[in-house]
Design an enzyme around this catalytic site. Structure first.
Site, PDB file in Angstrom:
ATOM      1  N   GLY A  15      69.969 -19.468  41.300  1.00  0.00           N
ATOM      2  CA  GLY A  15      70.296 -20.899  41.330  1.00  0.00           C
ATOM      3  C   GLY A  15      71.780 -21.202  41.303  1.00  0.00           C
ATOM      4  N   THR A  16      72.613 -20.180  41.512  1.00  0.00           N
ATOM      5  CA  THR A  16      74.053 -20.408  41.388  1.00  0.00           C
ATOM      6  C   THR A  16      74.737 -20.680  42.718  1.00  0.00           C
ATOM      7  OG1 THR A  16      74.538 -18.048  41.602  1.00  0.00           O
ATOM      8  CG2 THR A  16      74.204 -18.900  39.369  1.00  0.00           C
ATOM      9  N   GLY A  20      69.430 -22.002  46.413  1.00  0.00           N
ATOM     10  CA  GLY A  20      68.973 -22.152  45.023  1.00  0.00           C
ATOM     11  C   GLY A  20      69.741 -23.234  44.290  1.00  0.00           C
ATOM     12  N   TYR A 151      65.006  -6.442  55.676  1.00  0.00           N
ATOM     13  CA  TYR A 151      65.000  -7.803  55.119  1.00  0.00           C
ATOM     14  C   TYR A 151      63.796  -8.579  55.645  1.00  0.00           C
ATOM     15  CZ  TYR A 151      66.479 -12.675  54.436  1.00  0.00           C
ATOM     16  OH  TYR A 151      66.536 -14.003  54.087  1.00  0.00           O
TER      17      TYR A 151
HETATM   18  N1  LIG Z   1      70.940 -18.803  54.168  1.00  0.00           N
HETATM   19  C1  LIG Z   1      69.993 -18.550  55.058  1.00  0.00           C
HETATM   20  O1  LIG Z   1      70.202 -18.670  56.257  1.00  0.00           O
HETATM   21  C2  LIG Z   1      68.621 -18.123  54.594  1.00  0.00           C
HETATM   22  C3  LIG Z   1      67.573 -18.217  55.505  1.00  0.00           C
HETATM   23  C4  LIG Z   1      66.300 -17.839  55.112  1.00  0.00           C
HETATM   24  C5  LIG Z   1      66.076 -17.389  53.824  1.00  0.00           C
HETATM   25  N2  LIG Z   1      67.115 -17.298  52.958  1.00  0.00           N
HETATM   26  C6  LIG Z   1      66.797 -16.834  51.598  1.00  0.00           C
HETATM   27  O2  LIG Z   1      67.185 -17.859  50.704  1.00  0.00           O
HETATM   28  C7  LIG Z   1      67.457 -17.305  49.418  1.00  0.00           C
HETATM   29  C8  LIG Z   1      68.824 -17.786  48.960  1.00  0.00           C
HETATM   30  O3  LIG Z   1      69.779 -17.332  49.897  1.00  0.00           O
HETATM   31  P1  LIG Z   1      71.178 -18.071  50.135  1.00  0.00           P
HETATM   32  O4  LIG Z   1      71.427 -18.048  51.578  1.00  0.00           O
HETATM   33  O5  LIG Z   1      71.218 -19.338  49.372  1.00  0.00           O
HETATM   34  O6  LIG Z   1      72.150 -16.953  49.511  1.00  0.00           O
HETATM   35  P2  LIG Z   1      73.364 -17.009  48.472  1.00  0.00           P
HETATM   36  O7  LIG Z   1      74.246 -18.157  48.754  1.00  0.00           O
HETATM   37  O8  LIG Z   1      73.931 -15.633  48.531  1.00  0.00           O
HETATM   38  O9  LIG Z   1      72.636 -17.220  47.080  1.00  0.00           O
HETATM   39  C9  LIG Z   1      71.839 -16.197  46.549  1.00  0.00           C
HETATM   40  C10 LIG Z   1      71.554 -16.517  45.093  1.00  0.00           C
HETATM   41  O10 LIG Z   1      70.676 -15.525  44.565  1.00  0.00           O
HETATM   42  C11 LIG Z   1      71.317 -14.863  43.471  1.00  0.00           C
HETATM   43  N3  LIG Z   1      70.882 -13.483  43.500  1.00  0.00           N
HETATM   44  C12 LIG Z   1      70.979 -12.582  44.509  1.00  0.00           C
HETATM   45  N4  LIG Z   1      70.434 -11.422  44.119  1.00  0.00           N
HETATM   46  C13 LIG Z   1      69.973 -11.608  42.853  1.00  0.00           C
HETATM   47  C14 LIG Z   1      69.306 -10.797  41.927  1.00  0.00           C
HETATM   48  N5  LIG Z   1      69.015  -9.500  42.174  1.00  0.00           N
HETATM   49  N6  LIG Z   1      68.982 -11.321  40.726  1.00  0.00           N
HETATM   50  C15 LIG Z   1      69.284 -12.591  40.434  1.00  0.00           C
HETATM   51  N7  LIG Z   1      69.916 -13.425  41.267  1.00  0.00           N
HETATM   52  C16 LIG Z   1      70.249 -12.911  42.465  1.00  0.00           C
HETATM   53  C17 LIG Z   1      72.814 -15.082  43.679  1.00  0.00           C
HETATM   54  O11 LIG Z   1      73.564 -15.054  42.485  1.00  0.00           O
HETATM   55  P3  LIG Z   1      74.303 -13.704  41.972  1.00  0.00           P
HETATM   56  O12 LIG Z   1      74.966 -13.098  43.164  1.00  0.00           O
HETATM   57  O13 LIG Z   1      75.243 -14.160  40.913  1.00  0.00           O
HETATM   58  O14 LIG Z   1      73.213 -12.861  41.420  1.00  0.00           O
HETATM   59  C18 LIG Z   1      72.801 -16.510  44.225  1.00  0.00           C
HETATM   60  O15 LIG Z   1      72.612 -17.440  43.177  1.00  0.00           O
HETATM   61  C19 LIG Z   1      67.350 -15.799  49.598  1.00  0.00           C
HETATM   62  O16 LIG Z   1      66.057 -15.377  49.180  1.00  0.00           O
HETATM   63  C20 LIG Z   1      67.516 -15.611  51.094  1.00  0.00           C
HETATM   64  O17 LIG Z   1      66.928 -14.422  51.545  1.00  0.00           O
HETATM   65  C21 LIG Z   1      68.379 -17.661  53.312  1.00  0.00           C
END
Ligand SMILES: NC(=O)c1ccc[n+]([C@@H]2O[C@H](COP(=O)([O-])OP(=O)(O)OC[C@H]3O[C@@H](n4cnc5c(N)ncnc54)[C@H](OP(=O)(O)O)[C@@H]3O)[C@@H](O)[C@H]2O)c1
Length: 249
Positions: A15-16, A20, A151
């Site tokens: 959620g950071t 999230g 992935y």
């Molecule tokens: N952005 C896209 O285009 C997209 C598209 C489809 C799906 N998604 C999915 O959406 C979700 C969020 O992605 P996002 O794009 O918002 O990425 P992001 O900006 O990198 O955010 C990821 C978040 O998850 C946390 N995180 C990652 N690994 C973790 C772990 N092992 N334990 C606890 N926290 C963890 C990170 O915080 P810390 O690094 O501090 O742990 C951060 O809060 C993911 O599941 C991703 O696969 C993203």
């Protein structure tokens, strides 16, 4: 959009940042008290300040079962139950078949699959009957992408979890749904490539989206808040795409 989440207790893993964080802000704006997790304490502190409404940050790695136990112990102590669980923590990098390593596979599946499984399973004693569980998958659950097979397979696994868990949890009327975003402008997406290639990646992805652009995290957060609310009371085991049409055409 006004949804009644007043007084609801929510956990958003990861959620950071990105999706999230935007979802946690949306849930809080609709009245929920939100707990968030992530691995970086500084990012947690910043996110808690942005979310407001008495949000709480708990440092935890979703792939570590002891961390998950600590998260739920803290929520049990300070809130007593959970109404909304958004199992969102995840990510991944790219390696084509032929170059995939054991480390690459284990790391991605540890967070995206094992982490999601135990995040939900360990929440069960705290989840109220009628709770809403939302899992983050991706358009990659149904599409192939060069260099992104591990992935993508992890997100296909997440999508299927919801089908079976909706059955496992039917006696408790807990809804389990999947949000599958297309490309969304987040630090996670940008981090797939180095800075010099970032705009090129964004442009190439936007060109594959019928709406002709990337999504914004807030656009996913609104869908998450909808799925968490009574407005989605008959939506269960579904995969909701918020992808500008990318995987629908
Ligand atoms: N952005 C896209 O285009 C997209 C598209 C489809 C799906 N998604 C999915 O959406 C979700 C969020 O992605 P996002 O794009 O918002 O990425 P992001 O900006 O990198 O955010 C990821 C978040 O998850 C946390 N995180 C990652 N690994 C973790 C772990 N092992 N334990 C606890 N926290 C963890 C990170 O915080 P810390 O690094 O501090 O742990 C951060 O809060 C993911 O599941 C991703 O696969 C993203």
């Amino acid at each position: 959009m006004t949804l009644s989440l007043q007084g609801k207790i929510a956990l958003v893993t990861g959620g950071t940042s990105g999706i999230g964080l935007a979802s946690a802000r949306q849930l809080a704006a609709q009245g929920a008290r939100v707990f968030i997790t992530g691995r970086r304490q500084d990012a947690l502190n910043e996110a808690v300040a942005l979310i407001g409404n008495a949000a709480t940050g708990i440092r935890a790695d979703a792939s570590q079962l002891a961390d998950l136990d600590a998260v739920y112990a803290e929520i049990a102590r300070s809130a007593g139950h959970l109404d909304i669980l958004f199992a969102n923590a995840g990510g991944g990098d790219m390696l084509p078949l032929g170059a995939i390593t054991e480390e690459h596979f284990d790391r991605i599946f540890a967070t995206n699959v094992r982490g999601v499984l135990f995040t939900v399973q360990k929440a069960l004693p705290l989840l109220v009957d009628g709770a809403s569980v939302i899992l983050t998958s991706s358009t990659t659950s149904v599409q192939g992408t060069a260099g992104f097979s591990v992935y993508s397979a992890s997100k296909a696994a997440v999508r299927n979890f919801a089908r079976s868990w909706a059955l496992d949890l039917k006696d408790r009327a807990i809804r389990v749904n999947v949000i599958s975003p297309g490309p969304v402008r987040t630090p996670g997406l940008g981090g797939l490539v180095d800075e010099s290639s970032r705009q090129g990646l964004f442009d190439a992805l936007a060109a594959q989206v019928p709406l002709g652009r990337l999504g914004e995290p807030e656009e996913i957060g609104k869908v998450v808040a909808f799925l968490a609310s009574d407005a989605a009371s008959f939506i269960n085991a579904a995969e909701i795409f918020a992808d500008g049409g990318m995987a629908q055409v």
